[in-house]
Design an enzyme around this catalytic site. Structure first.
Site, short mmCIF file in Angstrom:
data_model
loop_
_atom_site.label_atom_id
_atom_site.label_comp_id
_atom_site.label_asym_id
_atom_site.label_seq_id
_atom_site.Cartn_x
_atom_site.Cartn_y
_atom_site.Cartn_z
N TYR A 210 9.70 -12.16 -2.49
CA TYR A 210 9.19 -10.88 -3.02
C TYR A 210 9.94 -10.72 -4.42
O TYR A 210 9.22 -10.56 -5.43
CB TYR A 210 9.66 -9.44 -2.27
CG TYR A 210 8.95 -8.34 -2.78
CD1 TYR A 210 7.54 -8.10 -2.99
CD2 TYR A 210 9.94 -7.44 -3.47
CE1 TYR A 210 7.03 -6.92 -3.38
CE2 TYR A 210 9.38 -6.19 -3.84
CZ TYR A 210 7.99 -5.93 -3.90
OH TYR A 210 7.38 -4.80 -4.29
N GLY B 118 -2.52 2.40 -5.11
CA GLY B 118 -3.84 1.99 -5.59
C GLY B 118 -4.83 3.14 -5.30
O GLY B 118 -5.62 3.26 -6.19
N GLY C 257 -6.11 -3.38 -5.02
CA GLY C 257 -5.38 -2.72 -3.71
C GLY C 257 -5.56 -1.26 -3.66
O GLY C 257 -4.57 -0.59 -3.69
N ALA C 258 -6.83 -1.07 -4.06
CA ALA C 258 -7.25 0.34 -3.81
C ALA C 258 -7.41 1.06 -2.63
O ALA C 258 -7.99 2.47 -2.74
CB ALA C 258 -8.65 0.67 -5.16
N ASN C 259 -7.43 0.48 -1.55
CA ASN C 259 -7.84 1.09 -0.26
C ASN C 259 -6.83 2.28 0.20
O ASN C 259 -7.04 2.67 0.91
CB ASN C 259 -8.23 0.23 0.74
CG ASN C 259 -7.35 -0.52 0.91
OD1 ASN C 259 -6.81 -1.56 0.48
ND2 ASN C 259 -6.65 -0.30 2.39
N SER C 260 -5.43 2.05 -0.59
CA SER C 260 -4.41 2.76 0.21
C SER C 260 -3.20 3.05 -0.69
O SER C 260 -3.35 2.14 -1.89
CB SER C 260 -3.93 2.15 1.52
OG SER C 260 -3.18 1.10 1.38
N GLY C 261 -2.47 3.79 -0.40
CA GLY C 261 -0.98 3.79 -1.21
C GLY C 261 -1.41 4.01 -2.40
O GLY C 261 -1.97 4.77 -3.26
#
Length: 282
Positions: A164, A16, A10-14
């Site tokens: 969640y 990550g 999940g490294a493309n935003s936030g």
């Protein structure tokens, strides 16, 4: 972190992306796992720009598709013999009752099952490290969670909180059980609550629903950089080199609820997860 290889999902935003930038800045060779090539390329360039490091690369991996995870792991193993740190950061909040490619409830499927498979596929490479570390991003939402073993897909009782919280409790039980199974090895496993972080989690990717609410609440949330601090701490600090199976918040070990410490549930979830991913372990 020089000469250490770190994989961040999940490294493309936030968080990550923030985690990838900071670890690259500290000298690590960072593998940014993203599910979309276009976003991966943009995030990769941003990570290089902000970290000042060229020692970053991206690989495609959709945590909601077990075939994609297997391709990711095989691609990694064809290039590298070791993995020092695996940060299982990717996560989703689903407003609707949705399912992954293989039919798991979306939040449990991405937040837990996908990372369960990825970790097990890369476990030998973590064992090859001088001191391997598994870092799982959970959430304080686990406190209202329950593993619905009679209805893991939540067909009878779906709502966003139930789904969640179940997935975040699963992150902790997975951490506990993998720590038990790795006891005596050079690999540790810990999990964390990052705090209330302003990310795209909970924003509908197709309609953009939720963006306005997030804009209103932004002043009350941590930034992704602030939220990434515990993950970075668990990935790098010598203080936790021999700590395993624990839960952290603000870089401090915290006690867990009875459900999160339930050994029988941890074993039962492990066996169920193992059965689900078995065809993809070959």
């Amino acid at each position: 972190m020089h000469n250490k290889i770190v994989m961040v999902t999940g490294a493309n935003s936030g968080m990550g992306l923030a985690t990838s930038i900071e670890l690259a800045r500290r000298g690590a060779h960072v593998i940014m796992v993203c599910r979309n090539e276009g976003r991966a390329r943009i995030a990769h360039q941003e990570a290089i720009r902000q970290s000042g490091s060229e020692n970053i690369e991206w690989m495609l991996g959709d945590l909601g598709d077990l075939d994609s995870i297997r391709r990711l792991a095989n691609g990694y193993k064809s290039k590298f013999d070791v993995l020092d740190v695996l940060i299982n950061n990717a996560g989703v909040v689903s407003l609707k009752h949705q399912f992954t490619q293989q039919g798991f409830e979306l939040q449990l499927g991405i937040n837990h099952v996908g990372h369960f498979l990825l970790t097990n596929l890369l476990i030998d490479h973590l064992l090859n490290a001088e001191q391997g570390r598994i870092v799982n991003v959970s959430s304080g939402a686990y406190k209202v969670g329950k593993i619905h073993f009679d209805d893991l897909a939540l067909e009878k009782r779906y709502n966003i909180i139930t789904g969640y919280a179940q997935s975040k409790l699963a992150n902790i039980l997975f951490t506990k059980q993998v720590a038990v199974r790795l006891e005596g090895s050079r690999v540790t496993a810990n999990c964390l609550h990052p705090g209330a972080v302003m990310t795209n989690l909970g924003v509908d990717r197709k309609t953009g629903f939720g963006k306005r609410v997030y804009a209103m609440l932004r002043p009350f949330f941590l930034t992704p950089k602030e939220g990434s601090q515990s993950a970075i701490y668990l990935a790098t600090s010598p203080e936790v080199a021999e700590v395993s199976g624990e839960y952290f918040y603000k870089q401090e070990m915290k006690p867990l609820s009875l459900r999160a410490n339930n050994k029988q549930d941890a074993e039962r979830l492990w066996h169920w997860s193992e059965e689900q991913v078995q065809p993809y372990m070959k």
